[in-house]
Scaffold this motif. Structure first.
Motif, short mmCIF file in Angstrom:
data_model
loop_
_atom_site.label_atom_id
_atom_site.label_comp_id
_atom_site.label_asym_id
_atom_site.label_seq_id
_atom_site.Cartn_x
_atom_site.Cartn_y
_atom_site.Cartn_z
N GLU A 175 -8.39 -3.69 -3.79
CA GLU A 175 -7.51 -3.89 -2.66
C GLU A 175 -7.15 -2.94 -1.68
O GLU A 175 -6.95 -2.93 -0.57
CB GLU A 175 -6.16 -4.31 -3.57
N GLN A 176 -7.48 -1.54 -2.33
CA GLN A 176 -7.12 -0.28 -1.40
C GLN A 176 -8.44 -0.24 -0.43
O GLN A 176 -8.18 0.13 0.74
CB GLN A 176 -7.26 0.99 -2.43
N VAL A 177 -9.53 -0.64 -1.01
CA VAL A 177 -10.64 -0.55 -0.01
C VAL A 177 -10.44 -1.55 1.21
O VAL A 177 -10.93 -1.28 2.24
CB VAL A 177 -12.09 -0.98 -0.82
N ARG A 178 -9.98 -2.84 0.78
CA ARG A 178 -9.83 -4.08 1.80
C ARG A 178 -8.66 -3.34 2.62
O ARG A 178 -8.86 -3.64 4.01
CB ARG A 178 -9.42 -5.06 1.08
N ARG A 197 2.64 0.60 -1.89
CA ARG A 197 2.80 0.09 -3.31
C ARG A 197 1.55 0.34 -4.10
O ARG A 197 1.53 0.33 -5.24
CB ARG A 197 3.25 -1.38 -3.03
N ILE A 198 0.65 0.18 -3.39
CA ILE A 198 -0.99 0.53 -4.22
C ILE A 198 -0.74 1.98 -4.91
O ILE A 198 -1.14 2.17 -5.84
CB ILE A 198 -2.05 0.55 -3.25
N LYS A 199 -0.23 3.01 -3.93
CA LYS A 199 -0.28 4.37 -4.42
C LYS A 199 0.67 4.48 -5.61
O LYS A 199 0.46 4.94 -6.57
CB LYS A 199 0.73 5.18 -3.39
N ASP A 200 2.00 3.67 -5.48
CA ASP A 200 2.93 3.45 -6.68
C ASP A 200 2.17 3.14 -8.04
O ASP A 200 2.46 3.53 -8.92
CB ASP A 200 4.29 2.77 -6.49
N ALA A 201 1.52 1.83 -7.64
CA ALA A 201 0.60 1.31 -8.97
C ALA A 201 -0.35 2.33 -9.59
O ALA A 201 -0.52 2.43 -10.79
CB ALA A 201 0.13 0.22 -8.56
N ASP A 261 -0.13 5.56 -9.70
CA ASP A 261 0.76 6.56 -10.12
C ASP A 261 1.26 6.07 -11.69
O ASP A 261 1.00 6.80 -12.51
CB ASP A 261 1.86 7.11 -9.42
N ALA A 262 1.44 4.72 -11.40
CA ALA A 262 1.80 3.97 -12.94
C ALA A 262 0.42 4.18 -13.94
O ALA A 262 0.97 4.29 -15.07
CB ALA A 262 2.55 2.43 -12.81
N TYR A 263 -0.46 3.87 -13.39
CA TYR A 263 -1.75 3.64 -14.32
C TYR A 263 -2.06 5.18 -14.75
O TYR A 263 -2.12 5.34 -15.89
CB TYR A 263 -3.11 3.15 -13.39
N ASP A 264 -1.83 6.26 -13.91
CA ASP A 264 -2.10 7.50 -14.35
C ASP A 264 -1.31 7.99 -15.25
O ASP A 264 -1.91 8.55 -16.52
CB ASP A 264 -2.19 8.38 -13.10
N LYS A 265 0.19 7.62 -15.24
CA LYS A 265 0.96 8.09 -16.16
C LYS A 265 0.73 7.16 -17.71
O LYS A 265 0.78 8.05 -18.75
CB LYS A 265 2.28 7.56 -15.79
N LEU A 266 0.19 5.93 -17.66
CA LEU A 266 -0.06 5.33 -18.94
C LEU A 266 -1.13 6.11 -19.44
O LEU A 266 -1.26 6.35 -20.70
CB LEU A 266 -0.34 3.86 -18.61
N LYS A 267 -2.32 6.46 -18.92
CA LYS A 267 -3.46 6.85 -19.20
C LYS A 267 -3.31 8.21 -19.60
O LYS A 267 -3.83 8.66 -20.69
CB LYS A 267 -4.48 7.06 -18.15
N ALA A 309 4.09 -3.19 -11.20
CA ALA A 309 3.56 -2.47 -9.78
C ALA A 309 2.52 -3.08 -9.24
O ALA A 309 2.23 -3.22 -8.08
CB ALA A 309 3.35 -1.04 -10.14
N HIS A 310 1.51 -3.73 -10.17
CA HIS A 310 0.20 -4.25 -9.78
C HIS A 310 0.51 -5.45 -9.19
O HIS A 310 -0.05 -6.11 -8.26
CB HIS A 310 -0.60 -4.24 -11.10
N ASP A 311 1.21 -6.31 -9.79
CA ASP A 311 1.32 -7.92 -9.43
C ASP A 311 2.26 -7.73 -8.12
O ASP A 311 2.06 -8.47 -7.18
CB ASP A 311 2.43 -8.62 -10.57
N PHE A 312 3.27 -6.83 -8.00
CA PHE A 312 3.88 -6.55 -6.76
C PHE A 312 3.13 -6.35 -5.57
O PHE A 312 3.25 -6.94 -4.47
CB PHE A 312 5.02 -5.62 -6.95
N VAL A 313 1.91 -5.70 -5.78
CA VAL A 313 1.16 -5.30 -4.60
C VAL A 313 0.57 -6.50 -4.27
O VAL A 313 0.39 -6.91 -3.09
CB VAL A 313 -0.02 -4.23 -5.28
#
Length: 286
Positions: A266-269, A232-236, A238-244, A217-221
């Motif tokens: 990237e979200q800020v940009r 796609r940032i939102k999906d990434a 979510d993926a981080y939150d699930k792992l943590k 997900a990160h690389d796809f962004v």
């Protein structure tokens, strides 16, 4: 002494010739009853390949007769002993279905599942036999919970389940590794990791699958056009939150935190870019 040895060898050779000659005679010209008796004799002497040829000849005649129950079990066992595991799995399964009141029913059910397991290839190949074995062991476990084979059956089931998980995990990783050359594979990798995690709750690969799901997900962004990035940032994230949430002390947490920082930047940009576009559109309306 040498003459005695030679005589013994000659006698042994003659017995072998006679045995082979008798077998061929019964096989080709013997009555059905003679073929049945010799097949049983060969089976009991562990000469399974020859026994199978005779069983094959007499099966049509004995179909529907009392002897057929014994014949079908011996055919299955002979194939098993000859390491024809796909065939033995099939024949043991047929035996169990054809003779539900047999005293050998439980044994046949277990051996059918075990045969399919032995026929199952390494994880990277076609999982057809692996799935057959899983279904057969699950059926055995459900039907015979008090069997003295239940512990072994559960172990086989666990090993087979692990093999399938590994297969689908490696497929997902392959999509991820090749995504650099074909961006569509990022989506394929994300979907494959999601499927693995959904199909195998509590998977042994869960932690690593969640990590690679985040990486994909990160690389796809980073490889996406700006207009595609917000979702796609939102999906990434979510993926981080699930792992943590599942593995707060994960061995992959340090790298995951670095990816999170990149995503946040990237979200800020992207937020700034969107805000600027809105400002330009509003100014045009005035």
């Amino acid at each position: 002494m040498q003459k005695i040895k030679n005589l013994a060898c000659l006698l042994m050779f003659s017995l072998v010739l006679f045995s082979c000659g008798e077998y061929q005679k019964v096989l080709n010209k013997g009555t059905t009853e003679e073929q049945y008796k010799m097949a049983v004799k060969l089976y009991e002497s562990n000469k399974f390949s020859k026994a199978l040829r005779l069983f094959e000849k007499i099966t049509p005649t004995y179909r529907g007769k009392p002897q057929m129950e014994r014949i079908q079990f011996m055919v299955a066992q002979s194939n098993f002993n000859e390491k024809n595991y796909s065939m033995s799995g099939y024949y043991f399964d047929r035996f169990a279905k054809n003779y539900p009141k047999s005293s050998k029913l439980e044994e046949a059910a277990f051996l059918s599942a075990y045969s399919y397991k032995l026929a199952s290839p390494r994880f990277s190949l076609d999982p057809k036999e692996t799935n057959k074995a899983l279904d057969a062991f699950q059926g055995f476990i459900n039907t015979y919970p008090d069997s003295d084979k239940i512990e072994e059956a559960n172990l086989h089931y666990k090993e087979l389940r692990y093999k399938l998980q590994k297969k689908y995990f490696e497929i997902a990783k392959t999509y991820y590794r090749t995504a650099e050359y074909d961006l569509r594979n990022y989506k394929a990798a994300i979907q494959a990791f999601d499927n693995l995690l959904a199909d195998y709750l509590g998977s042994e690969f869960k932690e690593e699958a969640l990590y690679y799901r985040l990486k994909a997900a990160h690389d796809f962004v980073l490889k996406s056009y700006d207009r595609r990035k917000p979702e796609r940032i939102k999906d990434a994230f979510d993926a981080y939150d699930k792992l943590k949430r599942n593995y707060p002390e994960s061995q992959f947490m340090e790298d995951s935190n670095k990816m999170l920082a990149t995503l946040q930047n990237e979200q800020v940009r992207i937020d700034a870019l969107i805000a600027k576009q809105v400002e330009v559109q509003n100014s045009k309306k005035k």
